[in-house]
Design an enzyme around this catalytic site. Structure first.
Site, short mmCIF file in Angstrom:
data_model
loop_
_atom_site.label_atom_id
_atom_site.label_comp_id
_atom_site.label_asym_id
_atom_site.label_seq_id
_atom_site.Cartn_x
_atom_site.Cartn_y
_atom_site.Cartn_z
N LEU A 170 0.83 -1.22 0.00
CA LEU A 170 0.00 0.00 0.00
C LEU A 170 0.85 1.26 0.00
O LEU A 170 0.46 2.29 -0.52
CB LEU A 170 -0.92 0.02 1.23
CG LEU A 170 -2.01 -1.05 1.28
CD1 LEU A 170 -2.74 -0.98 2.63
CD2 LEU A 170 -3.01 -0.87 0.15
N GLY A 192 6.86 4.06 4.30
CA GLY A 192 7.06 5.19 5.19
C GLY A 192 8.44 5.12 5.80
O GLY A 192 9.25 4.24 5.49
N GLY A 193 8.71 6.08 6.68
CA GLY A 193 10.02 6.14 7.30
C GLY A 193 10.35 4.94 8.14
O GLY A 193 11.52 4.65 8.37
N GLY A 234 8.97 1.69 7.58
CA GLY A 234 8.74 0.41 6.94
C GLY A 234 7.65 0.47 5.89
O GLY A 234 7.31 1.54 5.39
N VAL A 237 3.71 -0.84 4.38
CA VAL A 237 2.35 -1.18 4.77
C VAL A 237 1.74 -2.01 3.65
O VAL A 237 1.75 -1.60 2.49
CB VAL A 237 1.49 0.06 5.04
CG1 VAL A 237 0.08 -0.34 5.47
CG2 VAL A 237 2.12 0.93 6.12
N ASP A 240 3.71 13.44 15.98
CA ASP A 240 4.08 13.23 14.57
C ASP A 240 2.86 13.38 13.67
O ASP A 240 2.59 12.55 12.81
CB ASP A 240 4.71 11.84 14.39
CG ASP A 240 5.51 11.74 13.09
OD1 ASP A 240 5.89 12.80 12.54
OD2 ASP A 240 5.74 10.62 12.60
#
Length: 838
Positions: free
Chosen positions: A525, A528-529, A531, A533, A644
């Site tokens: 999908l 990201g920073g 890992g 998804v 975050d």
């Protein structure tokens, strides 16, 4: 022609108002009607007044400089002056007193202070009238507080007015209503409480209960409809509550949303407690919350064992297992006689013969018996073992509540409410039909068991080759004592107590491999920073999102455990739901509900998809993010700072409703903690507040700053982390501020949302965004205030100051970064950051 004496009175009144535009009265002075004192901030006036449609004169406090008079405190409410001869003065013993022309004392503060030889009365900026005593009139320092109006309220509650109740207090008369809008004397209604134990607010009509709030659970009164707006519940979100059980002390304070906005609570002559705000655009007072607000809020509307639902017709019905005591009265709409049990009790040893029926979203009955320290199962057992126990309820913050007498004042609350379990005979619970169904189901199951066994064996046979590829690993995880423990079992979270979570499903690595097609690229999908998804589908057809943490991401067991512990305890429609977790060797995975529209940045910064987010949809997303933050900061049982907040961490469901995700960097605050510090700054460049990025200080205002950046991104369609106005090396915040000062803010708005019918609302949101990104935390509003601004409860917005981080940041800030006192690099294909030590 105006009579001469009338002209003289008018001139005298004008001169008096002018000459007494001060906030203090000393013992060497007197205040004559119609003279007044005014607070330094000009918000409050103290002196002589007449209510509307009345010629009587009173001494009181009211809001100054408003077109509609709103009195919030009255001294001589039961002893009015009948003419303009009134005098207010400080007596020799330090008492503030009101006298008439006959030198009769109509009201006195009635305090004793032998050491005070000189006293001064002040009307403070908070609306509090304070009398201080001094040993000498030559020195006005280190005075002793002799008396203050905040400790003697009449019908109103102002921000920062603290109620301290003890066993010797008059618990029933904390507030007293006026008799009518023109008569402040003691009215029918009083507000207070009936217990210092399981505390609730009660309004009395004479000696009878008129309305009650239900018990306080630390966040809300659970018997009120809670709309999660920041101002939908009395003393909620904008107030604090502490209780000292040992000393029998109870303290409650309403802190207010913002000192610059005029608001208060008032118990009116009709018995309604309302939160009132001055709407400057309408030049009038508006109610944003009030109770009772419907017929079902009236105490015991449906009598004993009756339940009230304002959405039903008729509104009253008997609880299951009960019937009307007087059926003829019920037919005529008189339900006060209540209900009776249909069948005799069948409670045997250890509660045998009876069970519990669950009623959802209910206002729990009055007169609860409270037992702390029990969990939900223990609460049920406690009631089940006691034949006199008729019902129980469990709230995570109140704990166990049981009822052994009448069940009265029950209502359906939407939204809000608590699950109530009432005791009924098994025959009333419908067990006979269940027994028949069980026989049929057992017959079907026995026929399917063989088929299921064959399917299971085939599945194991097919999965075996893949399992062989997964070597046994030694897994280390944090136990309850904070240390680490080794095990050869790859599914180390099978024992939930070891990870300190509740209701957390622990999934096997093999199952996730199968669900994601061995983490195939087609199931990916996003990255990201920390890992990747993947989308997965479980055996039962449920779609999930699997966050597979990268070994090189820098997110270790601490961040993983933090997210598991934090988000597993949160339940809110604007927070992503964590379904489970999995640890297998060095593999760490989190399993979330699947969000079909991915994250906000996939739409907001895509040239084709951004058109789908028209202004009304973007406004809904902004509201949803606000509600999620309000829940984290104020409404959840944990007080959480996200740290975050950014577009990639806002997921969108099938209806494009927002859900805040990624709690790996979140921090939990204690009950009295409102800020924290760290040497390990975690977050994303471009979204971190100045005090956090530079000094490691974080608070609710840190999240507000991130929200402000996010708000400006939503309006502009531009990403702050990659925006650079080359002319002045400005960031998106600096560019927005530049346009705001030049009165050219329309240039910032995404053309796909701009229109004549939306422009005003968009510009207001830009102003809100600038207020949220102020350089200093004290200048930023709380998220509850932001929600009121969005709802137009607050219309007169302050002018923003220059935002923090006007200039463009040089570090690459596409992903999350962790800063510490050492040089750090986050090694993945999204972010490459080098940070010098501080």
């Amino acid at each position: 022609m105006i009579p001469v004496y009338a002209f003289i009175i008018c001139v005298f009144h004008f001169c008096s108002e002018f000459s007494y535009a001060v906030n203090s009265l000393t013992s060497a002075q007197i205040l004559k009607d119609p003279e007044t004192l005014v607070s330094n901030n000009k918000n409050f006036r103290f002196g002589f007044f007449s209510p509307s449609n009345s010629t009587n004169r009173y001494v009181g406090i009211w809001y100054n400089q408003l077109s509609v008079m709103e009195v919030i405190w009255v001294a001589n409410k039961n002893n009015p002056l009948t003419d303009f001869s009134g005098i207010l003065e400080l007596s020799r013993d330090g008492n503030l007193q009101v006298s008439n022309s006959k030198n009769e004392t109509l009201w006195s503060s009635n305090v004793t202070s032998p050491d005070a030889r000189f006293s001064v009365a002040h009307i403070l900026d908070s609306g509090d009238l304070l009398v201080e005593g001094f040993k000498s009139n030559r020195s006005l320092e280190n005075g002793t507080t002799l008396w203050q109006s905040f400790e003697h309220p009449t019908d109103s509650v102002l921000p920062n007015m603290r109620f301290v109740l003890t066993k010797n207090s008059d618990l029933r008369n904390v507030l007293q209503s006026w008799s009518s809008p023109s008569d402040p004397s003691k009215g029918r209604f009083a507000m207070g409480t009936n217990s210092l134990g399981l505390f609730q607010i009660i309004i009395w009509d004479g000696d009878s209960i008129y309305w009650r709030s239900g018990p306080w659970n630390g966040n809300i009164f659970i018997g009120t409809r809670y709309h999660n707006t920041g101002y939908g519940n009395i003393f909620v979100n904008t107030g604090t509550f502490t209780q000292d059980d040992a000393g029998g002390l109870l303290s409650l304070v309403y802190t207010g949303a913002n000192a610059s906005f005029l608001s208060h609570y008032q118990l009116n002559y009709q018995g309604v407690i309302a939160q009132r705000w001055w709407d400057n655009s309408k030049k009038n007072w508006e109610n944003t919350w009030n109770a009772p607000d419907n017929e079902c809020d009236i105490y015991a509307k449906c009598g004993k064992f009756g339940s009230c639902n304002p959405q039903s017709s008729p509104m009253c019905s008997c609880l299951k297992g009960f019937e009307p005591k007087d059926k003829e009265e019920w037919k005529r709409g008189n339900w006060t006689s209540g209900c009776l049990r249909r069948k005799p009790r069948q409670c045997g040893p250890q509660g045998n013969g009876e069970g519990f029926l669950r009623l959802q979203t209910m206002k729990v009955p009055d007169s609860a018996e409270w037992t702390g320290g029990l969990n939900r199962e223990q609460c049920r057992d406690k009631c089940s073992m006691n034949c006199s126990c008729l019902a129980y309820a469990y709230d995570t913050q109140i704990a166990c509540m049981t009822w052994s007498g009448k069940l009265i004042d029950i209502a359906v609350l939407t939204p809000g409410g608590t699950d109530l379990y009432i005791r009924l005979a098994h025959s009333e619970l419908g067990n006979n039909s269940k027994r028949l169904k069980a026989i049929i189901i057992a017959s079907v199951i026995s026929g399917l068991m063989v088929v299921a066994a064959v399917i299971w064996l085939l599945w194991k046979w097919r999965a075996k080759p893949k399992s062989k590829q997964l070597p046994n690993r030694i897994t280390r995880f944090r136990n309850q004592q904070g240390g680490f423990k080794s095990t050869t079992d790859p599914h180390v979270f099978r024992d939930k107590s070891q990870v300190m979570t509740e209701d957390m499903q622990v999934m096997k690595f093999d199952d996730l491999v199968q669900a994601t097609n061995s983490f195939h690229e087609s199931s990916l999908l996003g990255r990201g920073g920390f890992g990747q998804v993947y989308k997965g589908t479980l055996e039962d057809g449920q779609e999930i999102a699997v966050k597979r943490l990268s070994r090189l991401s820098g997110q270790g067991i601490e961040e993983f455990m933090n997210e598991v512990v934090v988000i597993s305890k949160l339940q809110h429609r604007n927070l992503v739901k964590l379904l489970g977790c999995c640890v297998d060797g060095e593999e760490k995975m989190l399993i979330y509900e699947y969000m079909s529209n991915k994250s906000l940045d996939a739409y907001l910064f895509d040239p084709q998809k951004r058109a789908i987010l028209h202004w009304r949809k973007r406004f809904t997303i902004i509201e949803g993010i606000c509600r999620g933050l309000l829940y984290l900061h104020r409404d959840s049982r944990l007080r959480i700072i996200h740290r975050d907040l950014k577009p990639s961490n806002i997921l969108l469901d099938e209806n494009l409703n927002p859900k805040i995700s990624d709690f790996g960097m979140a921090r939990i605050f204690g009950g009295n903690q409102d800020h924290g510090s760290t040497q390990r700054v975690a977050g994303t460049y471009g979204y971190m507040s100045p005090e956090y990025a530079m000094e490691g200080h974080f608070s609710e205002k840190s999240d507000v700053f991130s929200f402000g950046v996010l708000l400006l991104e939503i309006i502009s369609g531009k990403r702050n982390s990659s925006f650079w106005f080359e002319e002045d090396s400005l960031s998106l915040l600096g560019y927005t501020w530049k346009l705001w000062k030049e009165n050219d803010i329309d240039s910032l708005i995404d053309p796909s949302i701009c229109g004549p019918d939306t422009q005003g609302e968009i510009i207001k949101c830009i102003q809100m965004g600038l207020l949220c990104v102020q350089e200093f935390a004290k200048d930023r509003p709380h998220i509850s205030t932001v929600i009121s601004m969005l709802a137009s409860d607050i219309t007169d917005l302050p002018n923003p100051k220059p935002p923090g981080f006007n200039q463009r940041q040089t570090a690459n800030d596409q992903g999350s970064s962790i800063l510490s006192t050492e040089k750090t690099s986050s090694m993945n294909d999204v972010t490459v950051t080098s940070v010098a030590a501080r």
